[in-house]
Enzyme design. Structure first.
Site, PDB file in Angstrom:
ATOM      1  N   PRO A 109       2.362  -7.946   1.644  1.00 30.07           N
ATOM      2  CA  PRO A 109       2.773  -6.588   1.250  1.00 30.07           C
ATOM      3  C   PRO A 109       3.695  -5.874   2.244  1.00 30.07           C
ATOM      4  O   PRO A 109       4.129  -4.772   1.978  1.00 30.07           O
ATOM      5  CB  PRO A 109       1.436  -5.848   1.133  1.00 30.07           C
ATOM      6  CG  PRO A 109       0.563  -6.519   2.138  1.00 30.07           C
ATOM      7  CD  PRO A 109       0.955  -7.972   2.116  1.00 30.07           C
ATOM      8  N   CYS A 228      -3.793 -17.707   6.732  1.00 33.34           N
ATOM      9  CA  CYS A 228      -5.072 -17.016   6.912  1.00 33.34           C
ATOM     10  C   CYS A 228      -6.195 -17.938   6.452  1.00 33.34           C
ATOM     11  O   CYS A 228      -7.071 -17.547   5.693  1.00 33.34           O
ATOM     12  CB  CYS A 228      -5.107 -15.674   6.194  1.00 33.34           C
ATOM     13  SG  CYS A 228      -4.810 -15.766   4.416  1.00 33.34           S
TER      14      CYS A 228
END
Length: 462
Positions: A109, A228
């Site tokens: 984002p 991640c």
């Protein structure tokens, strides 16, 4: 917090991989996630925020532990960005310098993109790309809020981007789509789509992305690869792929927190200890992996640059795109408005262009053959002999102290403005003004008499 229920296959895998360290890993996954935020050094007086700055994130500039709200003025006007503390380290590790050409390949984002823009300090170029159209929209909004002018936001496939920018970038950040194991503690829904098959699928996709990314990097340029996830198949094994197949060399970064990469998981690759693994038991943030590389030789698969440029030139000529004339009268309208405000030293109106009546200063002049959401700094739109400034310009002008400002008096007025309502002012002003709250500029308004007409964009209104 609901109890985290892990798949048996996941538990078995990490008990085998971690052996005696598995217990502390699974215990840490039950702990509360940590929250953090970064300040925006591009904004005027950026450290004057209402948040507690007593607990900095170790090794990340302008970053602090704590929670922020999307309704606070600091978020609305881009003074802060909420980001998982572990996720702050990839941009820090890439170590970009002002003036460089940088690509954030999987950018939404926008946390890493805004950090890279901070490091560039309005010099050079950031191309922030996101393949998902919906996520790219959020990316654009977050970058607009940050107030930088040197960013091209694209919504493009990696292979198409590689055709557009052969051997172009000094540095590339690839925060690759992954199995998301590092988000299990923060987002329990991520557990529901996990499987070992999905891990292998992600690994294959990561290689495809990197095969294209290498085509866009200059020889000697830097690539920061991050995920991640904890999966060696997506971390150390991808490092081995970058070194053995794509001509990269692992190098040390300035990030010295967390744990080292595991040699046995990465074919005992030279330098794998330079990679950093963020385990939950490190008590920094959520799961993250990062490794930095230097491209020691150019990609053998890329077309000759001169040939490619010639092909591009022919395509543009064949397309016959009509160039819009930005008339002298139109330029004067824009200049007249800009003259009322203090402009950052990076501002250069001589490069201003017009497209569909939108006036902007491009970060990249030729954007043919790629889908662009925002190119540089949008100044505003021409409407029947008048000029209306943009929200992005308001955020950009927040880099400087301004005089032509209407200051909202309290939280109630601020919330009214976010709703799209008018407010009153006793200031003797007329025409377009900047609107601020707690000394922080976040929008344009237009004064008529004692009323400030609301120009906060409808798409952002609360």
């Amino acid at each position: 917090m609901d109890k985290l229920v892990l798949p048996k296959e996941f538990i078995d895998k990490y008990q085998k991989l971690l052996a005696t360290k598995a217990s502390s890993f699974f215990t840490a996954l039950e702990a509360e996630p940590k929250k953090a935020f970064r300040l925006n050094p591009l904004k005027a007086n950026y450290q004057k925020v209402s948040y507690d700055l007593s607990e900095p994130v170790n090794g990340v500039e302008d970053a602090y532990y704590g929670e922020i709200s999307g309704r606070d003025i600091e978020w609305v006007n881009g003074y802060v960005y909420s980001q998982d503390p572990s996720a702050m380290y990839p941009a820090e590790a890439l170590g970009v310098k002002p003036g460089q050409k940088v690509l954030d390949l999987c950018a939404a984002p926008g946390g890493k993109s805004t950090a890279l823009l901070s490091a560039l300090k309005n010099e050079g170029l950031l191309v922030a790309n996101e393949i998902s159209a919906s996520r790219a929209k959020n990316l654009r909004e977050n970058i607009e809020r940050w107030g930088a002018s040197n960013c091209l936001v694209t919504n493009e496939d990696t292979s198409q981007l590689a055709k557009k920018f052969p051997h172009f970038f000094d540095a590339i950040l690839v925060d690759a789509p992954c199995s998301g194991e590092g988000m299990f503690r923060k987002n329990h829904d991520a557990v529901t789509y996990w499987s070992q098959e999905y891990v292998l699928e992600c690994s294959s996709r990561q290689k495809e992305i990197l095969n294209e990314a290498v085509k866009m990097l200059k020889t000697g340029g830097s690539l920061l690869y991050s995920t991640c996830t904890y999966a060696p198949e997506e971390d150390e094994k991808i490092c081995a792929y970058l070194v053995n197949k794509l001509g990269f060399k692992l190098v040390k970064t300035k990030v010295n927190v967390a744990s080292a990469g595991v040699p046995a998981w990465g074919e005992n690759l030279a330098g794998i200890e330079y990679a950093r693994r963020f385990w939950p038991q490190d008590e920094i943030g959520e799961g993250q992996f990062l490794a930095k590389f230097i491209l020691s030789k150019a990609s053998d698969t890329e077309e000759n640059i001169d040939d490619f440029k010639q092909k591009n030139k022919k395509r543009r000529k064949k397309a016959g795109k009509k160039v819009e004339i930005f008339t002298k009268a139109e330029k004067e309208l824009v200049k007249e408005l800009l003259a009322s405000f203090n402009l950052p030293v990076s501002f250069d109106f001589s490069k201003a262009a017009k497209s569909n009546d939108h006036v902007y200063i491009p970060a990249v002049e030729d954007t043919s053959q790629i889908k662009v959401l925002n190119n540089g700094l949008e100044l505003g739109i021409l409407k029947k002999g008048r000029f209306q400034p943009s929200q992005q310009l308001a955020q950009y002008l927040g880099q400087m102290q301004q005089e032509r400002v209407v200051e909202l008096q309290n939280q109630a007025e601020f919330e009214k403005y976010l709703h799209g309502e008018t407010v009153k002012t006793e200031k003797k002003l007329k025409g377009f003004v900047l609107v601020s709250y707690q000394g922080k500029i976040f929008s344009f308004g237009k004064v008529a008499g004692q009323v400030v007409k609301n120009f906060y964009p409808k798409g952002l209104r609360v």
